[in-house]
Write a protein that holds these residues in place. Structure first.
Motif, PDB file in Angstrom:
ATOM      1  N   PRO A 211       0.828  -1.215   0.000  1.00 12.59           N
ATOM      2  CA  PRO A 211       0.000   0.000   0.000  1.00 12.59           C
ATOM      3  C   PRO A 211       0.860   1.261   0.000  1.00 12.59           C
ATOM      4  CG  PRO A 211      -0.049  -1.079   2.160  1.00 12.59           C
ATOM      5  CD  PRO A 211       0.638  -2.023   1.229  1.00 12.59           C
ATOM      6  N   GLN A 212       0.421   2.244  -0.771  1.00 21.27           N
ATOM      7  CA  GLN A 212       1.183   3.484  -0.923  1.00 21.27           C
ATOM      8  C   GLN A 212       0.625   4.624  -0.083  1.00 21.27           C
ATOM      9  OE1 GLN A 212       4.007   3.442  -3.104  1.00 21.27           O
ATOM     10  NE2 GLN A 212       3.455   1.278  -2.840  1.00 21.27           N
ATOM     11  N   LEU A 213      -0.521   4.412   0.520  1.00 18.45           N
ATOM     12  CA  LEU A 213      -1.169   5.467   1.283  1.00 18.45           C
ATOM     13  C   LEU A 213      -1.899   4.841   2.460  1.00 18.45           C
ATOM     14  CD1 LEU A 213      -2.071   8.543   1.296  1.00 18.45           C
ATOM     15  CD2 LEU A 213      -4.113   7.778   0.058  1.00 18.45           C
ATOM     16  N   ALA A 214      -1.807   5.464   3.639  1.00 16.56           N
ATOM     17  CA  ALA A 214      -2.538   5.014   4.819  1.00 16.56           C
ATOM     18  C   ALA A 214      -3.635   6.024   5.112  1.00 16.56           C
ATOM     19  CB  ALA A 214      -1.610   4.881   6.016  1.00 16.56           C
ATOM     20  N   LEU A 243      -6.397  15.386   4.610  1.00 19.39           N
ATOM     21  CA  LEU A 243      -5.252  16.028   5.259  1.00 19.39           C
ATOM     22  C   LEU A 243      -4.256  14.964   5.691  1.00 19.39           C
ATOM     23  CD1 LEU A 243      -3.847  18.509   6.546  1.00 19.39           C
ATOM     24  CD2 LEU A 243      -5.232  18.093   8.595  1.00 19.39           C
ATOM     25  N   THR A 244      -3.010  15.113   5.279  1.00 24.27           N
ATOM     26  CA  THR A 244      -1.969  14.136   5.601  1.00 24.27           C
ATOM     27  C   THR A 244      -1.035  14.703   6.666  1.00 24.27           C
ATOM     28  OG1 THR A 244      -2.039  13.197   3.373  1.00 24.27           O
ATOM     29  CG2 THR A 244      -0.054  12.767   4.676  1.00 24.27           C
ATOM     30  N   VAL A 245      -0.792  13.911   7.708  1.00 28.63           N
ATOM     31  CA  VAL A 245       0.136  14.306   8.772  1.00 28.63           C
ATOM     32  C   VAL A 245       1.253  13.274   8.871  1.00 28.63           C
ATOM     33  CG1 VAL A 245      -1.585  15.587  10.075  1.00 28.63           C
ATOM     34  CG2 VAL A 245      -1.293  13.144  10.507  1.00 28.63           C
ATOM     35  N   GLN A 246       2.390  13.738   9.387  1.00 27.84           N
ATOM     36  CA  GLN A 246       3.569  12.877   9.470  1.00 27.84           C
ATOM     37  C   GLN A 246       3.577  12.071  10.766  1.00 27.84           C
ATOM     38  OE1 GLN A 246       5.650  12.682   6.751  1.00 27.84           O
ATOM     39  NE2 GLN A 246       4.021  14.026   5.931  1.00 27.84           N
ATOM     40  N   ARG A 247       4.241  10.957  10.694  1.00 29.59           N
ATOM     41  CA  ARG A 247       4.357  10.094  11.865  1.00 29.59           C
ATOM     42  C   ARG A 247       5.034  10.818  13.021  1.00 29.59           C
ATOM     43  NH1 ARG A 247       7.506   4.287  11.625  1.00 29.59           N
ATOM     44  NH2 ARG A 247       7.447   3.783  13.859  1.00 29.59           N
ATOM     45  N   SER A 248       5.993  11.657  12.717  1.00 24.60           N
ATOM     46  CA  SER A 248       6.719  12.373  13.780  1.00 24.60           C
ATOM     47  C   SER A 248       5.776  13.285  14.567  1.00 24.60           C
ATOM     48  CB  SER A 248       7.866  13.193  13.176  1.00 24.60           C
ATOM     49  OG  SER A 248       7.358  14.107  12.212  1.00 24.60           O
ATOM     50  N   ASP A 249       4.843  13.928  13.875  1.00 25.56           N
ATOM     51  CA  ASP A 249       3.886  14.794  14.568  1.00 25.56           C
ATOM     52  C   ASP A 249       2.878  13.974  15.370  1.00 25.56           C
ATOM     53  OD1 ASP A 249       4.844  17.370  13.646  1.00 25.56           O
ATOM     54  OD2 ASP A 249       4.088  16.780  11.673  1.00 25.56           O
ATOM     55  N   ALA A 289       0.404   0.424  15.175  1.00 25.27           N
ATOM     56  CA  ALA A 289       0.020   0.097  13.795  1.00 25.27           C
ATOM     57  C   ALA A 289       0.991   0.719  12.795  1.00 25.27           C
ATOM     58  CB  ALA A 289      -1.400   0.577  13.511  1.00 25.27           C
ATOM     59  N   MET A 290       1.380   1.949  13.023  1.00 21.61           N
ATOM     60  CA  MET A 290       2.296   2.603  12.084  1.00 21.61           C
ATOM     61  C   MET A 290       3.662   1.944  12.097  1.00 21.61           C
ATOM     62  SD  MET A 290       1.223   6.654  12.208  1.00 21.61           S
ATOM     63  CE  MET A 290       1.837   6.979  10.547  1.00 21.61           C
ATOM     64  N   GLU A 291       4.067   1.432  13.270  1.00 24.23           N
ATOM     65  CA  GLU A 291       5.332   0.690  13.340  1.00 24.23           C
ATOM     66  C   GLU A 291       5.226  -0.623  12.551  1.00 24.23           C
ATOM     67  OE1 GLU A 291       6.252  -0.020  17.396  1.00 24.23           O
ATOM     68  OE2 GLU A 291       6.431   2.107  17.932  1.00 24.23           O
ATOM     69  N   LEU A 292       4.185  -1.402  12.832  1.00 24.08           N
ATOM     70  CA  LEU A 292       4.063  -2.731  12.235  1.00 24.08           C
ATOM     71  C   LEU A 292       3.830  -2.668  10.726  1.00 24.08           C
ATOM     72  CD1 LEU A 292       1.815  -4.496  14.916  1.00 24.08           C
ATOM     73  CD2 LEU A 292       4.257  -4.844  14.532  1.00 24.08           C
ATOM     74  N   PHE A 293       3.071  -1.670  10.261  1.00 23.96           N
ATOM     75  CA  PHE A 293       2.775  -1.544   8.831  1.00 23.96           C
ATOM     76  C   PHE A 293       3.799  -0.656   8.118  1.00 23.96           C
ATOM     77  CE2 PHE A 293      -1.146  -3.112  10.509  1.00 23.96           C
ATOM     78  CZ  PHE A 293      -1.784  -3.787   9.478  1.00 23.96           C
ATOM     79  N   LEU A 295       4.520   2.659   8.293  1.00 21.12           N
ATOM     80  CA  LEU A 295       3.856   3.818   7.709  1.00 21.12           C
ATOM     81  C   LEU A 295       4.536   5.099   8.166  1.00 21.12           C
ATOM     82  CD1 LEU A 295       0.184   2.679   8.419  1.00 21.12           C
ATOM     83  CD2 LEU A 295       1.458   2.412   6.285  1.00 21.12           C
ATOM     84  N   ASP A 296       4.747   6.014   7.227  1.00 21.27           N
ATOM     85  CA  ASP A 296       5.395   7.282   7.552  1.00 21.27           C
ATOM     86  C   ASP A 296       4.403   8.415   7.760  1.00 21.27           C
ATOM     87  OD1 ASP A 296       7.983   6.226   7.404  1.00 21.27           O
ATOM     88  OD2 ASP A 296       8.002   6.449   5.215  1.00 21.27           O
TER      89      ASP A 296
END
Length: 525
Positions: A211-214, A243-249, A289-293, A295-296
């Motif tokens: 997948p290219q988008l979460a 609206l796309t937000v970053q994992r860091s935020d 979930a973002m760790e396991l998949f 996702l950035d």
């Protein structure tokens, strides 16, 4: 689209998402091209997921809140003159030990047919909303819809859903694993391990789709997207859709959430106050979930199950519904209800065939109108739908389904007549204590009895549900009516069935009824 708008009408629909955290009502004006305009959007936070997670069942207090909410929602929907209401119950109600009892109470007291949907169906409806709301081009996306009782995980592209699952990792369930406020290190470890155990295998299964988008939908994830954007820019966006937000935020917001007690979490910008008790569980889910998949970033989607229900309802309508031709709308609505109730369609169709034959050949007796013929045909198709609930007492269940099944194109009086015909098609005669019959005008009660007499005969003529009677000829005399049955097989059972069902016919039309077959015309008793 102007020509379509000029030629076809709009349809008003209502969707009720009976979720584990909250119930949502959406009333829309739907157009034939698939888009809709929102007329009403209501939400009530009920927290059924927390109740079920704690007790295993829905408590009386929680059930009363749910009933009151549904009664209010349906009243609002009907005040907008909707043609159908679709109510879908999800994880909390699905998993409660007393699910059937609560659903029955809601259905009866709010006068709406409640459908308890599976996790897979929930995922399909949600993905329909996501792909209608988010631009995903041809690339596959992974979607997360985090509710109170479950999370739906979907993979798909703009054309179709490719894969989906539903697992019991909703925020209300996860919150039962958190004992301290704010969560202690042992709480965090406990919840993370549980999420990892469940999501780990799913992440591996999703991996090959690349997948290219979460995308995150529903309230908890949309709140987290909003909070991450506030952290990044200091701006509270009017909408988080697309609206796309970053994992860091998201991680920065997560750390703040995990350090604050409830009293301070509830003051965080971007977080709906009533969600502050469960946001710790939601943020832990998203972080793991973002760790396991791997996702950035995460894109918000404000459309979810309620919009998916509406889009699905629109898709079920064809040009007949948009045309405004009332007889076709009624016919399609009746057939849809028989399919939904998995009724024996071949028996219903044959009874309808026989009933209309009898109607057409006895007009000098019943003196009913063409509109009554149509009601008789519909009642014939619907007479056994109650078997979907229980064969025993199916006539009672069938009447209930007709009253609350959202049949379109029928007046309240029509519905009352259909319910009466189905309720009493087996044997006992209608009583005014049966409200739909009791509230009919006296003349319509008499006309309903004439229709019922014909319906019973037609049902008896297909006693074996084998469609053996191919034709009926009616001979009317001063003191008797004679039915001559045609068919290629032995019709003894069908003749017996008609004799068994003839008393009302003889009483209403004041004539004896004889049933014979073309092969054995002398056998007429």
């Amino acid at each position: 689209m102007n020509s379509v708008a000029a030629e076809y009408r709009t349809i008003r629909l209502a969707a009720i998402d009976m979720g584990s955290n909250s119930f949502h009502l959406l009333v829309v004006e739907a157009h034939p091209d698939g888009h809709f305009d929102t007329l009403v959007s209501e939400k009530e936070m009920l927290g059924l997921g927390e109740v079920v997670a704690k007790h295993g069942f829905i408590t009386e207090e929680a059930a009363e809140r749910a009933i009151d909410t549904m009664r209010r929602f349906t009243m609002i929907a009907r005040s907008k003159n909707v043609e159908e209401i679709t109510a879908c119950a999800t994880s909390a109600i699905r998993d409660a030990e007393n699910s059937s009892e609560v659903v029955t109470r809601i259905s009866e007291e709010a006068e709406v047919l409640v459908e308890v949907i599976s996790g897979q169906t929930e995922a399909r409806l949600i993905f329909g909303a996501i792909k209608a709301s988010i631009t995903m081009s041809q690339v596959p996306i992974v979607g997360f819809d985090l509710g109170g009782g479950s999370v739906e995980i979907m993979v798909g592209n703009q054309q179709e859903m490719l894969w989906a699952t539903s697992v019991k990792l909703g925020v209300a369930r996860l919150a039962t694993l958190i004992y301290d406020d704010p969560p202690s290190p042992s709480d965090v470890l406990r919840v993370r391990n549980h999420i990892t155990d469940v999501l780990g295998p799913i992440a591996k299964e999703v991996g090959p789709f690349q997948p290219q988008l979460a995308v995150g939908s529903s309230g908890t994830l949309c709140d987290l997207v909003r909070m991450a954007e506030i952290h990044r820019s200091g701006r509270n966006p009017s909408s988080v859709n697309q609206l796309t937000v970053q994992r860091s935020d998201l991680l920065a917001v997560h750390h703040e959430i995990m350090e604050l007690p409830l009293s301070q979490r509830s003051q965080m910008k971007g977080l709906e106050r009533r969600r502050s008790g469960l946001i710790t569980a939601g943020s832990m889910f998203l972080t793991v979930a973002m760790e396991l998949f791997d996702l950035d970033n995460l894109t918000g989607c404000e459309w979810a199950l309620r919009e998916g229900i509406v889009l699905d309802a629109i898709a079920r309508h064809d040009l007949v519904d948009w045309s405004g031709e009332e007889s076709l709308i009624r016919q399609k609505s009746v057939l849809a209800l028989t399919r939904k109730c998995e009724s024996n369609s071949s028996h219903g169709r044959h009874v309808a065939f026989l009933a209309t034959q009898l109607f057409d050949q006895t007009t000098e007796l019943h003196k009913l109108a063409p509109a009554d013929r149509e009601l008789l045909e519909h009642a014939s198709l619907l007479h056994d739908i109650g078997e979907h609930v229980s064969v025993s007492g199916h006539h009672k269940h069938g009447a209930y389904l007709i009253e609350h099944g959202g049949l379109r194109g029928f007046t309240p009086e029509d519905i009352a007549i259909l319910a009466t015909l189905v309720r009493f098609h087996r044997g006992s005669d209608p009583k005014t204590s049966f409200d739909p019959f009791g509230h009919l005008p006296t003349e319509r009660q008499k006309e309903t009895l004439r229709l019922l007499a014909i319906l019973r005969l037609a049902d008896g003529l297909d006693r074996g549900h084998s469609s053996l009677v191919e034709d009926v000829t009616v001979e009317i005399e001063a003191s008797k009516v004679r039915l001559i049955l045609s068919g290629t097989s032995d019709l003894d059972l069908e003749r017996w069935g008609a004799r068994h069902k003839r008393p009302l016919f003889e009483k209403i039309f004041d004539r004896s009824l004889e049933i014979a077959s073309s092969e054995h015309p002398s056998l007429s008793n």
